[in-house]
Design an enzyme around this catalytic site. Structure first.
Site, PDB file in Angstrom:
ATOM      1  N   HIS A   1       0.854  -1.209   0.000  1.00  0.00           N
ATOM      2  CA  HIS A   1       0.000   0.000   0.000  1.00  0.00           C
ATOM      3  C   HIS A   1       0.881   1.247   0.000  1.00  0.00           C
ATOM      4  O   HIS A   1       1.532   1.534   1.002  1.00  0.00           O
ATOM      5  CB  HIS A   1      -0.887   0.014   1.242  1.00  0.00           C
TER       6      HIS A   1
ATOM      7  N   HIS B   1       1.499   5.470  -2.010  1.00  0.00           N
ATOM      8  CA  HIS B   1       1.097   6.541  -2.933  1.00  0.00           C
ATOM      9  C   HIS B   1       2.345   7.075  -3.624  1.00  0.00           C
ATOM     10  O   HIS B   1       3.223   7.631  -2.960  1.00  0.00           O
ATOM     11  CB  HIS B   1       0.425   7.676  -2.153  1.00  0.00           C
TER      12      HIS B   1
ATOM     13  N   LYS C   1      -9.726  -0.014  -5.204  1.00  0.00           N
ATOM     14  CA  LYS C   1      -9.644   0.667  -3.911  1.00  0.00           C
ATOM     15  C   LYS C   1     -10.935   1.414  -3.652  1.00  0.00           C
ATOM     16  O   LYS C   1     -11.398   2.170  -4.503  1.00  0.00           O
ATOM     17  CB  LYS C   1      -8.465   1.656  -3.929  1.00  0.00           C
TER      18      LYS C   1
ATOM     19  N   HIS D   1     -10.369   1.686   2.420  1.00  0.00           N
ATOM     20  CA  HIS D   1     -10.069   2.701   3.436  1.00  0.00           C
ATOM     21  C   HIS D   1     -11.277   2.681   4.363  1.00  0.00           C
ATOM     22  O   HIS D   1     -12.345   3.177   4.019  1.00  0.00           O
ATOM     23  CB  HIS D   1      -9.871   4.081   2.797  1.00  0.00           C
TER      24      HIS D   1
ATOM     25  N   HIS E   1      -4.318  -0.119   6.197  1.00  0.00           N
ATOM     26  CA  HIS E   1      -3.737   0.690   7.278  1.00  0.00           C
ATOM     27  C   HIS E   1      -4.590   0.713   8.544  1.00  0.00           C
ATOM     28  O   HIS E   1      -5.066   1.761   8.973  1.00  0.00           O
ATOM     29  CB  HIS E   1      -3.421   2.121   6.818  1.00  0.00           C
TER      30      HIS E   1
ATOM     31  N   ASP F   1       1.748   2.851   3.360  1.00  0.00           N
ATOM     32  CA  ASP F   1       0.940   4.051   3.145  1.00  0.00           C
ATOM     33  C   ASP F   1       1.839   5.279   2.979  1.00  0.00           C
ATOM     34  O   ASP F   1       1.451   6.388   3.322  1.00  0.00           O
ATOM     35  CB  ASP F   1      -0.072   4.278   4.280  1.00  0.00           C
TER      36      ASP F   1
END
Ligand code: DOR
Ligand code: ZN
Length: 344
Positions: A13, A15, A98, A135, A173, A246
């Site tokens: 996971h 970004h 996601k 999420h 997360h 994350d």
């Protein structure tokens, strides 16, 4: 122990962002991870198979020469996502979708506002052998930010997991004892990622002695009792939990702001910090499972064939990282000592 060799880990996971930022983020992750699950919350979000393919090409172009690294792509679910788009995504090599509840976090405005209409899409994911990455926070204004994850489990996650029994779900997360417990007791096909910051820190590290914007992420850091449970589940060696940093870069001026962005940019020190946590827990023998084995097993992918070695050699995370386009980022753990260092 002064050295640990691990099967090359993956980051399940993160970004990377886009454009010039890729020249910073992709090498930082590829230095030690073999693969990464790439989050789709760009502006505009990666909502189609075509967008995911083009984004993958931009990431691949930023991988340093002589480095093996495979980005694993995801698409962003909206209220309008169709079963056909899921099929097209599968055909394009996208591995997961996601789900961001609308408004939950950075660039989630186009996220999902009503779950009910999405069940056909969840069924399509299960049929295609793709995963649903969640999420897990409710977004209603009246719900206290520290309770949003727990509320999401009770109101939504239980239902998703029950109604689509063959769907593989990753609760991303996780930050609370309720989330850890839910995952431990859930049916087969439910797992969770855990970040370095949620293992290392609790909400005191965000708020005591002054607000520390570089420790601000979502879901927000919780009480130490939650941190302790997360530490206990990783130390247990349970296969249901695996590494997902994350890592989420924002320029310094957007973090140190009256309305600062959420996200910790941990790629520079992530595997080393996880090693630090496992060492503190006397559980270094469980690190390889968490970092390199449980994720591929859950995703149905082969384990990496290379290895990495970490050595006990304290170093200090830089205060700031200059970005190719001029701005800078304050990395997670900036100015602090990390005991383990990647060798080579
Ligand atoms: O802290 C976070 N940052 N949490 C998220 O869910 C999104 C991420 C980001 O994109 O910056
Ligand atoms: Zn994220």
């Amino acid at each position: 122990m002064n050295e640990i060799t691990l099967i090359k880990p993956d980051d399940w996971h993160l970004h990377f962002r886009d454009g010039d930022m890729l020249r910073e983020t992709v090498p930082a992750t590829a230095r030690c991870f073999g693969r990464a699950i790439v989050m789709p919350n760009l502006v505009p979000p990666v909502t189609t198979a075509q967008m995911a393919v083009e984004y993958r090409e931009r990431i691949e172009a930023a991988v340093p020469n002589n480095t093996q690294f495979t980005p694993l792509m995801t698409i962003y679910l909206t209220d309008k996502t169709t079963r056909e788009e899921i099929k097209a995504a599968k055909a394009a090599g996208v591995v997961a979708a996601k789900m961001y509840p609308a408004g939950a976090t950075t660039n989630s405005d186009a996220g999902v506002s009503g779950l009910d209409s999405l069940f056909p899409v969840f069924e399509a994911l299960a049929e295609e052998g793709m995963l649903l990455l969640i999420h897990g926070e409710v977004t209603e204004k009246h719900v206290d930010i520290f309770d949003r994850e727990k509320e999401f489990i009770d109101r939504h996650l239980v239902r998703i997991v029950e109604k689509v029994p063959s769907l593989k779900v990753v609760f991303e997360h996780i930050t609370t004892k309720e989330a850890a417990q839910f995952v431990m007791e859930a049916r087969e096909g439910v797992a969770a990622t855990i970040t370095p910051q949620h293992l290392l820190l609790n909400r005191n590290d965000l708020l005591v002695g002054g607000i520390r914007p570089h420790n601000y992420c979502l879901p927000v850091l919780k009480r130490n009792i939650h941190q302790e449970v997360l530490r206990a589940v990783v130390a247990s060696g349970s296969e249901r939990f695996f590494l997902g940093t994350d890592s989420a870069p924002h320029p310094k001026h957007k973090k140190e702001h009256c309305c600062g962005c959420a996200g910790c940019y941990s790629a520079w020190s992530a595997i080393e910090l996880y090693a630090q946590v496992f060492e503190e827990l006397n559980a270094l023998d469980k690190l390889e499972g968490f970092a390199s084995l449980h994720g591929p097993k859950f995703y149905g992918l082969p384990v990496n064939t290379e290895t990495i070695t970490l050595e006990k050699s304290p170093w200090t995370v830089p205060d700031e990282i200059a970005l190719p386009a001029g701005d800078s980022i304050v990395p997670f753990f900036a100015g602090q000592t990390v005991n383990w260092k990647l060798k080579g």
